[in-house]
Design a protein around this motif. Sequence first.
Motif, PDB file in Angstrom:
ATOM      1  N   SER A 108     -21.088 -13.013  22.890  1.00 61.07           N
ATOM      2  CA  SER A 108     -21.841 -13.965  22.006  1.00 61.07           C
ATOM      3  C   SER A 108     -23.472 -13.958  22.310  1.00 61.07           C
ATOM      4  O   SER A 108     -23.812 -13.782  23.306  1.00 61.07           O
ATOM      5  CB  SER A 108     -21.245 -15.455  22.176  1.00 61.07           C
ATOM      6  N   VAL A 157     -26.818 -16.614  21.911  1.00 52.24           N
ATOM      7  CA  VAL A 157     -27.499 -17.877  21.597  1.00 52.24           C
ATOM      8  C   VAL A 157     -28.366 -17.621  20.340  1.00 52.24           C
ATOM      9  O   VAL A 157     -29.036 -16.620  20.194  1.00 52.24           O
ATOM     10  CB  VAL A 157     -28.274 -18.371  22.757  1.00 52.24           C
ATOM     11  N   SER A 158     -28.338 -18.585  19.237  1.00 55.64           N
ATOM     12  CA  SER A 158     -29.127 -18.309  18.184  1.00 55.64           C
ATOM     13  C   SER A 158     -30.446 -18.503  18.448  1.00 55.64           C
ATOM     14  O   SER A 158     -31.028 -19.251  19.325  1.00 55.64           O
ATOM     15  CB  SER A 158     -28.667 -19.750  17.177  1.00 55.64           C
ATOM     16  N   ILE A 192     -29.212 -29.291  14.662  1.00 55.99           N
ATOM     17  CA  ILE A 192     -28.274 -29.131  15.691  1.00 55.99           C
ATOM     18  C   ILE A 192     -29.003 -28.146  16.608  1.00 55.99           C
ATOM     19  O   ILE A 192     -29.530 -27.244  16.579  1.00 55.99           O
ATOM     20  CB  ILE A 192     -27.041 -28.157  15.226  1.00 55.99           C
ATOM     21  N   PRO A 193     -28.918 -28.904  17.989  1.00 61.12           N
ATOM     22  CA  PRO A 193     -29.753 -28.105  18.982  1.00 61.12           C
ATOM     23  C   PRO A 193     -29.211 -26.643  19.328  1.00 61.12           C
ATOM     24  O   PRO A 193     -27.945 -26.268  19.476  1.00 61.12           O
ATOM     25  CB  PRO A 193     -29.038 -28.751  20.492  1.00 61.12           C
ATOM     26  N   ARG A 194     -30.032 -25.674  18.940  1.00 60.58           N
ATOM     27  CA  ARG A 194     -29.799 -24.232  19.074  1.00 60.58           C
ATOM     28  C   ARG A 194     -29.168 -23.793  20.214  1.00 60.58           C
ATOM     29  O   ARG A 194     -28.466 -22.693  20.001  1.00 60.58           O
ATOM     30  CB  ARG A 194     -30.945 -23.477  18.344  1.00 60.58           C
ATOM     31  N   ASP A 195     -29.682 -24.255  21.224  1.00 62.68           N
ATOM     32  CA  ASP A 195     -28.936 -23.635  22.338  1.00 62.68           C
ATOM     33  C   ASP A 195     -27.448 -24.131  22.890  1.00 62.68           C
ATOM     34  O   ASP A 195     -26.714 -23.431  23.503  1.00 62.68           O
ATOM     35  CB  ASP A 195     -29.524 -24.177  23.804  1.00 62.68           C
ATOM     36  N   GLU A 196     -26.945 -24.893  21.676  1.00 62.96           N
ATOM     37  CA  GLU A 196     -25.412 -24.957  21.730  1.00 62.96           C
ATOM     38  C   GLU A 196     -24.761 -24.464  20.596  1.00 62.96           C
ATOM     39  O   GLU A 196     -23.503 -24.310  20.640  1.00 62.96           O
ATOM     40  CB  GLU A 196     -25.320 -26.607  21.410  1.00 62.96           C
ATOM     41  N   ILE A 197     -25.513 -23.411  20.238  1.00 65.48           N
ATOM     42  CA  ILE A 197     -24.725 -22.837  19.133  1.00 65.48           C
ATOM     43  C   ILE A 197     -24.887 -21.182  19.612  1.00 65.48           C
ATOM     44  O   ILE A 197     -25.865 -20.688  19.858  1.00 65.48           O
ATOM     45  CB  ILE A 197     -25.546 -22.657  17.771  1.00 65.48           C
ATOM     46  N   HIS A 198     -23.668 -20.739  19.519  1.00 67.09           N
ATOM     47  CA  HIS A 198     -23.563 -19.265  19.794  1.00 67.09           C
ATOM     48  C   HIS A 198     -22.729 -18.436  18.763  1.00 67.09           C
ATOM     49  O   HIS A 198     -21.936 -18.790  18.205  1.00 67.09           O
ATOM     50  CB  HIS A 198     -22.353 -19.136  21.176  1.00 67.09           C
TER      51      HIS A 198
END
Length: 217
Positions: free
Chosen positions: A129, A131-132, A147-153
């Motif tokens: 994965s 990170v966005s 949405i916090p992008r560091d939480e999006i994989h």
Amino acid sequence: MKKYAIIVAGGSGTRMNSEIPKQFLHIKHKPILMHTLEKFSIDDIEIILVLNIDFHEYWLNLCKEFHFNIPHQLVKGGNNRFESVKNGLKYISQKSIIAVHDAVRPLISIDKIRESYQQAEALGNAVLSVVSKDSIRRVHDDHSYIIPRDEIHLIQTPQVFRSEILINAYQEEFRNEFTDDASVVEKSGVKINLIEGEHKNIKITYPEDLQFADIIL
């Protein structure tokens, strides 16, 4: 342990505006699918290519035309990705490490393939994965929410599993939420281990992706 790679090649050329499935489009003078199989022709990995039955003869003719002789088992594809992977698993009987990879991700590095197998053998599974890089907003009822992008994989392939984990998970009946192998395995109660992927490891979907892949290759 014995290593297998199930290459899933059931896509069409719809979003590519192509008359043939995108895995057969050319980059650097040969089909995308050949680039992908070449990446897995390492370390005695046994390759299983799952392909729509209507294109088996077409593929075999391409192999002759391009003198492509990397050994692989050709398997009939299913009605969806879940069925295709399940068909590929039927050809694996011994305890092993199994990678499942999209045919149209030819830019994966050999180092990352090796790391995925190593981590799966140690941890039970390994899913690539990244990170966005972009800001993310969720849209619901005509409203958008940050949405916090560091939480999006963003999930990639290969997704690699010990055989007993993957084969057991695929005893489940198909569900619409099964969008990849990780979602199938997770439903069986197994924790998914994410490892760092590569931003260049794109899934070729649109015409501009071909230009990017050509530059990288």
